[in-house]
Design an enzyme around this catalytic site. Structure first.
Site, mmCIF file in Angstrom:
data_model
loop_
_atom_site.group_PDB
_atom_site.id
_atom_site.type_symbol
_atom_site.label_atom_id
_atom_site.label_comp_id
_atom_site.label_asym_id
_atom_site.label_seq_id
_atom_site.Cartn_x
_atom_site.Cartn_y
_atom_site.Cartn_z
ATOM 1 N N LYS A 1 1.552 13.445 -10.665
ATOM 2 C CA LYS A 1 0.161 14.041 -10.581
ATOM 3 C C LYS A 1 0.377 14.695 -8.832
ATOM 4 O O LYS A 1 -0.444 15.839 -8.707
ATOM 5 C CB LYS A 1 -0.541 12.648 -9.913
ATOM 6 N N ARG B 1 -8.729 4.730 -8.811
ATOM 7 C CA ARG B 1 -7.905 4.000 -9.371
ATOM 8 C C ARG B 1 -8.266 2.832 -10.000
ATOM 9 O O ARG B 1 -7.342 2.173 -10.672
ATOM 10 C CB ARG B 1 -6.497 3.621 -8.331
ATOM 11 N N ARG C 1 13.005 10.246 -6.559
ATOM 12 C CA ARG C 1 12.232 10.973 -5.752
ATOM 13 C C ARG C 1 12.328 10.738 -4.385
ATOM 14 O O ARG C 1 12.782 9.873 -3.660
ATOM 15 C CB ARG C 1 10.703 10.169 -5.792
ATOM 16 N N ARG D 1 11.041 6.274 -0.761
ATOM 17 C CA ARG D 1 9.987 5.267 -0.349
ATOM 18 C C ARG D 1 10.058 3.902 -0.612
ATOM 19 O O ARG D 1 10.716 3.564 -1.731
ATOM 20 C CB ARG D 1 8.489 5.699 -1.066
ATOM 21 N N ARG E 1 4.159 -1.729 -9.964
ATOM 22 C CA ARG E 1 2.926 -0.757 -9.904
ATOM 23 C C ARG E 1 2.894 -0.160 -11.370
ATOM 24 O O ARG E 1 1.679 0.146 -11.624
ATOM 25 C CB ARG E 1 3.805 0.318 -9.192
#
Ligand code: ADP
Ligand code: ADP
Ligand code: ZN
Length: 214
Positions: A13, A88, A127, A160, A171
């Site tokens: 996204k 969300r 990531r 992260r 998540r």
């Protein structure tokens, strides 16, 4: 052009939202980036948000809804925006609709970037993020020019805390429970557009441009 990005954590996204913002000259508004900036600056909001984010849980609706409504009133959002990471939950989507109705406007498209859960864990472990400017990289698919350093601002890149595999699994569960229902919600409003997020990031972007127009 008023857009929403939908999709699982790690679907791409943010990557696509940045490209859209650049091409169509509209702001990229990421609630995750806003929370991370608040955490970095040690604000009250940041302290509250961090306890949820570290656990892979959503920050409560009341901490995010007004923040986004205020952001959308700012001058640079008059020409449109691409919302990334908001809404969300169904209550967030309803409050967004109410805020937009007050401003006499509505969402043009909700773009769902589809990536199966199997691909997500690999995406997330690779990531790397810049907490200073919000840029995102991938060890394999979007390498920075110099290892571990942000191309844009020179800051060190991090993995992260919430991108550790255990937290990513949590998540994903939260996504399926609380966020995926938005696909039906926006489909019901006839603004849903789906793209295959497993393709190369430039191909995904070309598919989005085909929807939005040159
Ligand atoms: P990703 O892009 O990987 O899905 P984000 O940067 O959008 O992650 O969000 C990171 C975390 O910030 C989420 O797991 C959640 O805790 C919090 N967050 C961001 N946006 C929202 C929102 N709209 N509502 C509730 N929590 C949010
Ligand atoms: P989201 O905002 O949905 O959480 P990101 O845009 O941060 O997702 O992408 C998650 C990770 O996957 C990042 O490291 C990014 O560089 C990488 N990525 C994004 N799109 C693709 C793609 N189409 N193919 C491979 N990797 C991608
Ligand atoms: Zn940076």
């Amino acid at each position: 052009m008023q857009l929403i990005m939908l999709g699982a954590p790690g679907a791409g996204k943010g990557t696509q939202a940045k490209k859209i913002a650049e091409k169509y000259n509209i702001p990229h508004i990421s609630t995750g980036d806003i929370f991370r900036a608040n955490i970095k600056n040690g604000t009250e909001l940041g302290k509250k948000a961090k306890t949820y984010m570290d656990q892979g849980l959503l920050v409560p609706d009341e901490l995010v809804v007004d923040l986004v409504a205020d952001r959308l009133q700012q001058e640079d959002a008059k020409a449109g925006y691409v919302l990334d990471g908001f809404p969300r939950t169904i209550p967030q989507a309803e409050s967004l609709d109410a805020a937009l109705a007050k401003m006499g406007t509505k969402i043009d498209y909700a773009i769902d970037v589809e990536v199966p859960d199997e691909n997500i864990i690999n995406r997330m472990s690779g990531r790397r993020a810049c907490v200073k400017c919000g840029a995102t990289y991938h060890l394999e698919y979007a390498k920075p020019k110099a290892d571990g350093v942000c191309d844009m601002c020179g800051e060190s890149l991090i993995l992260r805390d919430d991108d550790q595999p255990e937290t990513v699994k949590k998540r994903l569960g939260v996504y399926h429970d609380q966020t995926q229902p938005l696909i039906d919600y926006y489909s019901g409003q006839n603004v849903l557009k789906e793209v295959d997020g497993t393709k190369d990031m430039n191909e995904v972007f070309a598919d989005i441009v085909a929807i939005l127009g040159e």
